[in-house]
Design an enzyme around this catalytic site. Structure first.
Site, PDB file in Angstrom:
ATOM      1  N   TYR A 182      14.838  29.208  10.915  1.00 40.11           N
ATOM      2  CA  TYR A 182      14.156  29.745  11.165  1.00 40.11           C
ATOM      3  C   TYR A 182      13.493  29.606  12.725  1.00 40.11           C
ATOM      4  CZ  TYR A 182      12.088  29.838   6.878  1.00 40.11           C
ATOM      5  OH  TYR A 182      12.138  30.535   4.797  1.00 40.11           O
TER       6      TYR A 182
ATOM      7  N   LYS B 156       0.559  -1.307   0.486  1.00 39.75           N
ATOM      8  CA  LYS B 156       0.153   0.092   0.433  1.00 39.75           C
ATOM      9  C   LYS B 156       0.986   1.301   0.299  1.00 39.75           C
ATOM     10  CE  LYS B 156      -0.449  -0.490   4.770  1.00 39.75           C
ATOM     11  NZ  LYS B 156      -1.332  -1.139   5.881  1.00 39.75           N
TER      12      LYS B 156
HETATM   13  C1  LIG Z   1      -0.677  -1.913   6.927  1.00 44.63           C
HETATM   14  C2  LIG Z   1      -0.964  -3.275   7.192  1.00 44.63           C
HETATM   15  C3  LIG Z   1       0.006  -4.702   7.376  1.00 44.63           C
HETATM   16  C4  LIG Z   1       1.528  -4.209   7.033  1.00 44.63           C
HETATM   17  O1  LIG Z   1       2.113  -3.327   8.426  1.00 44.63           O
HETATM   18  P1  LIG Z   1       3.417  -3.777   8.828  1.00 44.63           P
HETATM   19  O2  LIG Z   1       3.730  -2.955  10.564  1.00 44.63           O
HETATM   20  O3  LIG Z   1       4.111  -2.642   8.093  1.00 44.63           O
HETATM   21  O4  LIG Z   1       4.078  -4.659   8.351  1.00 44.63           O
HETATM   22  C5  LIG Z   1      -0.869  -5.462   8.038  1.00 44.63           C
HETATM   23  N1  LIG Z   1      -2.159  -5.485   7.378  1.00 44.63           N
HETATM   24  C6  LIG Z   1      -2.630  -4.466   7.843  1.00 44.63           C
HETATM   25  C7  LIG Z   1      -4.573  -5.279   7.899  1.00 44.63           C
HETATM   26  C8  LIG Z   1      -2.323  -3.228   7.485  1.00 44.63           C
HETATM   27  O5  LIG Z   1      -2.669  -2.293   7.584  1.00 44.63           O
END
Ligand SMILES: *Cc1c(COP(=O)(O)O)cnc(C)c1O
Length: 367
Positions: free
Chosen positions: A254, A39
């Site tokens: 800043y 994702k």
């Molecule tokens: C993002 C996600 C993962 C992966 O999680 P990581 O901590 O990056 O390994 C797995 N399952 C679900 C439902 C997620 O939203």
């Protein structure tokens, strides 16, 4: 001209390291299947490059958040199984059909909609066991298990849940969630099950079930580095634009939030928060801040990060010149340490790397 000469920030992405990380996780979780969570553009490294490399290494199952990401994974891996975590609504039906995407069904409404529109295509049922994010309540899951017609129409191929505290192995919620998930599984005895993200894979074999869903570990952000060290995938570097002498008592950047205690030399770097390097990563008088790496040495980031510029202290590094490359994070400077300095996590740093940075890929070895 070499395109790198024009870039302010270079994001070097080692696809070979990505593949080796996946294989390590696969070996760790076997006989469970090891999927890949891609994702948010594969955590910022690029779906179009990450997915073919993983598929060539043998990864068959991918998770995305959004239907649009699912389409991109489908183009990159024509034969893969692709799950869309953020669920399903009726207006997405055509898109799911066109790209053979499988929804993670998170609510009774989405199950009804999928059953009505999917024509028998497969799905996943997501049950919330304590995170209170997406998924059916336990009560709703039990209700669903008593409706064979609806189940037959929605055609689930797997049952999943997600851990809230997997990165804290001693947290009691981990066991509580596993126990509740086992109870729900009892209502759906024929379905394979999935619970563990990257951190969840280290809670013990009983968390692996039939399929594990690592994300962050693939991309080399530190997690359980002691037990299963992952290779660095992403190295972010930028160049020195200018070097200047600063007298004791002067301030940097800043807000004049960082006083220099003794005379030193600083270097101004050609990157900033517009590239995804957080504004509060540097040190102030009250807050220690992150470091970068230059000529093999750790150097502190001084003051607030600007949109396009960062200041580092190079007073103790010999031979520094304008044009030198500085590693903001990578093999010599763990991403998680940089993230921690800005009170965030490696996930946010990776997924926040902007499109201004020049992405340079190091190819994986042919499978
Ligand atoms: C993002 C996600 C993962 C992966 O999680 P990581 O901590 O990056 O390994 C797995 N399952 C679900 C439902 C997620 O939203």
């Amino acid at each position: 001209m070499n395109a790198d000469a024009l870039a302010g920030l270079i994001i070097a992405i080692d696809l070979g390291a990505l593949v080796r990380n996946w294989k390590r996780l696969r070996d760790l979780s076997s006989p469970a299947e090891c999927a890949a969570v891609v994702k948010a553009d594969a955590y910022g490294i690029g779906i179009e490059r990450a997915v073919p490399a993983l598929a060539a290494a043998g990864c068959r199952t991918f998770f995305v958040a959004l239907p649009e990401e699912g389409e991109r994974v489908r183009d990159a891996a024509p034969d893969a199984t692709i799950y869309v975590l953020n669920g399903f609504v009726a207006e997405w039906a055509e898109h799911f059909r066109a790209f053979s995407l499988r929804p993670v069904l998170n609510s009774p409404e989405s199950i009804e909609a999928w059953a009505a529109l999917c024509h028998g295509a497969p799905s996943v049922i997501h049950v919330d066991t304590g995170m209170n994010r997406l998924g059916l309540s336990l009560h709703q899951a039990v209700g669903l298990s008593r409706r064979p017609d609806l189940l037959a129409a929605a055609h689930p191929q797997m049952l999943m849940s997600h851990l809230a505290c997997a990165d804290e192995p001693g947290h009691p919620l981990n066991r509580t969630q596993l126990t509740l998930f086992r109870e729900v599984r009892g209502e759906f005895p024929r379905l394979p099950a999935s619970l563990a993200n990257s951190a969840g894979m280290h809670l013990g074999r009983d968390f692996h079930l039939d399929l594990v869903r690592p994300g962050i570990a693939l991309y080399g952000a530190a997690f359980a580095q002691d037990r299963a060290p992952m290779e660095t995938v992403v190295t972010v570097k930028t160049r020195i634009l200018q070097i200047r002498e600063v007298a004791a008592g002067e301030t940097i950047g800043y807000g004049a939030s960082r006083h220099v205690l003794e005379e030193t030399r600083i270097a101004i770097l050609s990157a900033g928060y517009a590239d995804g390097y957080h504004r509060m990563t540097g040190s102030s008088d009250k807050h220690p801040g992150a470091e970068a790496t230059l000529r093999g040495q750790q150097v502190p980031v001084l003051g607030r990060v600007s949109m396009d510029l960062i200041a580092i202290d190079v007073g103790h590094v010999a031979g520094v010149t304008e044009g030198d490359w500085v590693e903001l994070f990578g093999p010599n400077m763990p991403i998680d340490a940089v993230a921690a300095a800005a009170a965030t996590v490696g996930y946010e740093l990776l997924t926040g790397l902007s499109h201004r940075g020049a992405r340079r890929y190091i190819e994986a070895e042919p499978a």
